[in-house]
Scaffold this motif. Structure first.
Motif, PDB file in Angstrom:
ATOM      1  N   LEU A  87      31.561 -32.616 -42.124  1.00 15.87           N
ATOM      2  CA  LEU A  87      32.684 -31.918 -42.736  1.00 15.87           C
ATOM      3  C   LEU A  87      33.693 -31.567 -41.648  1.00 15.87           C
ATOM      4  O   LEU A  87      33.335 -30.969 -40.635  1.00 15.87           O
ATOM      5  CB  LEU A  87      32.209 -30.639 -43.428  1.00 15.87           C
ATOM      6  CG  LEU A  87      31.131 -30.804 -44.496  1.00 15.87           C
ATOM      7  CD1 LEU A  87      30.734 -29.443 -45.059  1.00 15.87           C
ATOM      8  CD2 LEU A  87      31.589 -31.741 -45.599  1.00 15.87           C
ATOM      9  N   THR A  88      34.946 -31.946 -41.865  1.00 19.54           N
ATOM     10  CA  THR A  88      36.031 -31.663 -40.935  1.00 19.54           C
ATOM     11  C   THR A  88      37.079 -30.834 -41.661  1.00 19.54           C
ATOM     12  O   THR A  88      37.404 -31.126 -42.821  1.00 19.54           O
ATOM     13  CB  THR A  88      36.669 -32.982 -40.443  1.00 19.54           C
ATOM     14  OG1 THR A  88      35.630 -33.818 -39.933  1.00 19.54           O
ATOM     15  CG2 THR A  88      37.693 -32.740 -39.360  1.00 19.54           C
ATOM     16  N   ALA A  89      37.598 -29.817 -40.995  1.00 13.98           N
ATOM     17  CA  ALA A  89      38.620 -28.961 -41.609  1.00 13.98           C
ATOM     18  C   ALA A  89      39.973 -29.656 -41.549  1.00 13.98           C
ATOM     19  O   ALA A  89      40.291 -30.351 -40.584  1.00 13.98           O
ATOM     20  CB  ALA A  89      38.691 -27.619 -40.890  1.00 13.98           C
ATOM     21  N   THR A  90      40.762 -29.447 -42.580  1.00  9.38           N
ATOM     22  CA  THR A  90      42.145 -29.920 -42.587  1.00  9.38           C
ATOM     23  C   THR A  90      43.012 -28.785 -42.051  1.00  9.38           C
ATOM     24  O   THR A  90      42.945 -27.674 -42.585  1.00  9.38           O
ATOM     25  CB  THR A  90      42.582 -30.298 -44.022  1.00  9.38           C
ATOM     26  OG1 THR A  90      41.719 -31.324 -44.505  1.00  9.38           O
ATOM     27  CG2 THR A  90      44.022 -30.759 -44.050  1.00  9.38           C
ATOM     28  N   PRO A  91      43.804 -29.026 -40.986  1.00  7.13           N
ATOM     29  CA  PRO A  91      44.644 -27.953 -40.432  1.00  7.13           C
ATOM     30  C   PRO A  91      45.533 -27.332 -41.505  1.00  7.13           C
ATOM     31  O   PRO A  91      46.135 -28.038 -42.319  1.00  7.13           O
ATOM     32  CB  PRO A  91      45.478 -28.677 -39.367  1.00  7.13           C
ATOM     33  CG  PRO A  91      44.666 -29.878 -38.995  1.00  7.13           C
ATOM     34  CD  PRO A  91      43.957 -30.285 -40.258  1.00  7.13           C
ATOM     35  N   GLY A  92      45.564 -26.012 -41.521  1.00  9.58           N
ATOM     36  CA  GLY A  92      46.384 -25.290 -42.485  1.00  9.58           C
ATOM     37  C   GLY A  92      45.717 -25.086 -43.837  1.00  9.58           C
ATOM     38  O   GLY A  92      46.224 -24.370 -44.685  1.00  9.58           O
ATOM     39  N   GLU A  93      44.574 -25.715 -44.041  1.00 10.60           N
ATOM     40  CA  GLU A  93      43.843 -25.597 -45.312  1.00 10.60           C
ATOM     41  C   GLU A  93      42.614 -24.727 -45.055  1.00 10.60           C
ATOM     42  O   GLU A  93      41.782 -25.064 -44.219  1.00 10.60           O
ATOM     43  CB  GLU A  93      43.419 -26.989 -45.796  1.00 10.60           C
ATOM     44  CG  GLU A  93      42.506 -27.000 -46.992  1.00 10.60           C
ATOM     45  CD  GLU A  93      43.139 -26.453 -48.246  1.00 10.60           C
ATOM     46  OE1 GLU A  93      42.483 -25.643 -48.925  1.00 10.60           O
ATOM     47  OE2 GLU A  93      44.274 -26.825 -48.548  1.00 10.60           O
ATOM     48  N   ASN A  94      42.472 -23.629 -45.753  1.00  7.43           N
ATOM     49  CA  ASN A  94      41.337 -22.740 -45.478  1.00  7.43           C
ATOM     50  C   ASN A  94      40.204 -22.872 -46.490  1.00  7.43           C
ATOM     51  O   ASN A  94      39.273 -22.099 -46.484  1.00  7.43           O
ATOM     52  CB  ASN A  94      41.806 -21.279 -45.406  1.00  7.43           C
ATOM     53  CG  ASN A  94      42.390 -20.787 -46.718  1.00  7.43           C
ATOM     54  OD1 ASN A  94      42.525 -21.562 -47.664  1.00  7.43           O
ATOM     55  ND2 ASN A  94      42.716 -19.517 -46.775  1.00  7.43           N
ATOM     56  N   ARG A  95      40.274 -23.853 -47.386  1.00  5.65           N
ATOM     57  CA  ARG A  95      39.226 -24.012 -48.402  1.00  5.65           C
ATOM     58  C   ARG A  95      38.396 -25.275 -48.220  1.00  5.65           C
ATOM     59  O   ARG A  95      37.392 -25.444 -48.879  1.00  5.65           O
ATOM     60  CB  ARG A  95      39.838 -24.012 -49.796  1.00  5.65           C
ATOM     61  CG  ARG A  95      40.491 -22.691 -50.149  1.00  5.65           C
ATOM     62  CD  ARG A  95      40.956 -22.641 -51.589  1.00  5.65           C
ATOM     63  NE  ARG A  95      39.946 -22.996 -52.560  1.00  5.65           N
ATOM     64  CZ  ARG A  95      39.006 -22.168 -53.018  1.00  5.65           C
ATOM     65  NH1 ARG A  95      38.944 -20.943 -52.564  1.00  5.65           N
ATOM     66  NH2 ARG A  95      38.146 -22.565 -53.915  1.00  5.65           N
TER      67      ARG A  95
END
Length: 163
Positions: free
Chosen positions: A63-71
């Motif tokens: 799982l990788t976070a999308t910058p600016g997306e906190n969900r």
């Protein structure tokens, strides 16, 4: 009569070993095979690579976070199974990608869920795979797992690997 306390201690030790290998023994003093389902999991806690065990042996989820997306963010999988988990009929495995998000606890579930959305193959995009997992977090471990029966240790579970 002096043997009775020793027999009681042996029986208590045997019960502790047996109970320690199960998840539902009526006591929180024994470590669960996975942490209890979280009601407040956040996307930031879940980023990383998960390795599967038991029915998920050989399965990997990143799982990788999308910058600016906190969900949520993007995901990649290796050896993810298709098939009907509610009928215990897993199908062939695939390697793929997609997106993920944390679904907040609702009155119907009473726990946060990891929702996975796969881009392919066709069996997956038609909804024929496991795409919602419970999230278990404690002081030392983070697991995502199929919480089919909360009284039984989940057979399909993946643990976040420590860096």
């Amino acid at each position: 009569m002096h043997h009775r306390p020793q027999r009681i201690r042996r029986a208590a030790a045997a019960l502790a070993v047996l109970c320690g290998s199960l998840t539902a023994c009526g006591s929180d003093t024994f470590e669960r095979c996975v942490p209890e389902a979280s009601t407040t999991a956040s996307a930031a806690q879940l980023v990383g690579t998960y390795e599967g065990s038991h029915e998920a042996e050989g399965v990997r989820l990143t799982l990788t976070a999308t910058p600016g997306e906190n969900r949520g963010g993007t995901l990649t999988t290796e050896n993810w199974p298709t098939g009907s988990f509610h009928k215990s009929k897993p199908g062939k495995a695939f390697t793929g990608s997609g997106t993920w998000e944390v679904e907040d606890a609702r009155a119907s579930t009473h726990r946060s869920l990891l929702r996975l959305q796969f881009e392919d193959p066709a069996e997956v995009t038609s909804g024929d795979t496991l795409d919602k997992l419970s999230i278990g977090i404690d002081a030392d471990r983070i697991f995502v797992y199929d919480d089919f029966d909360p009284d039984v240790c989940p057979a399909f579970r993946l643990e976040l690997q420590k860096s």
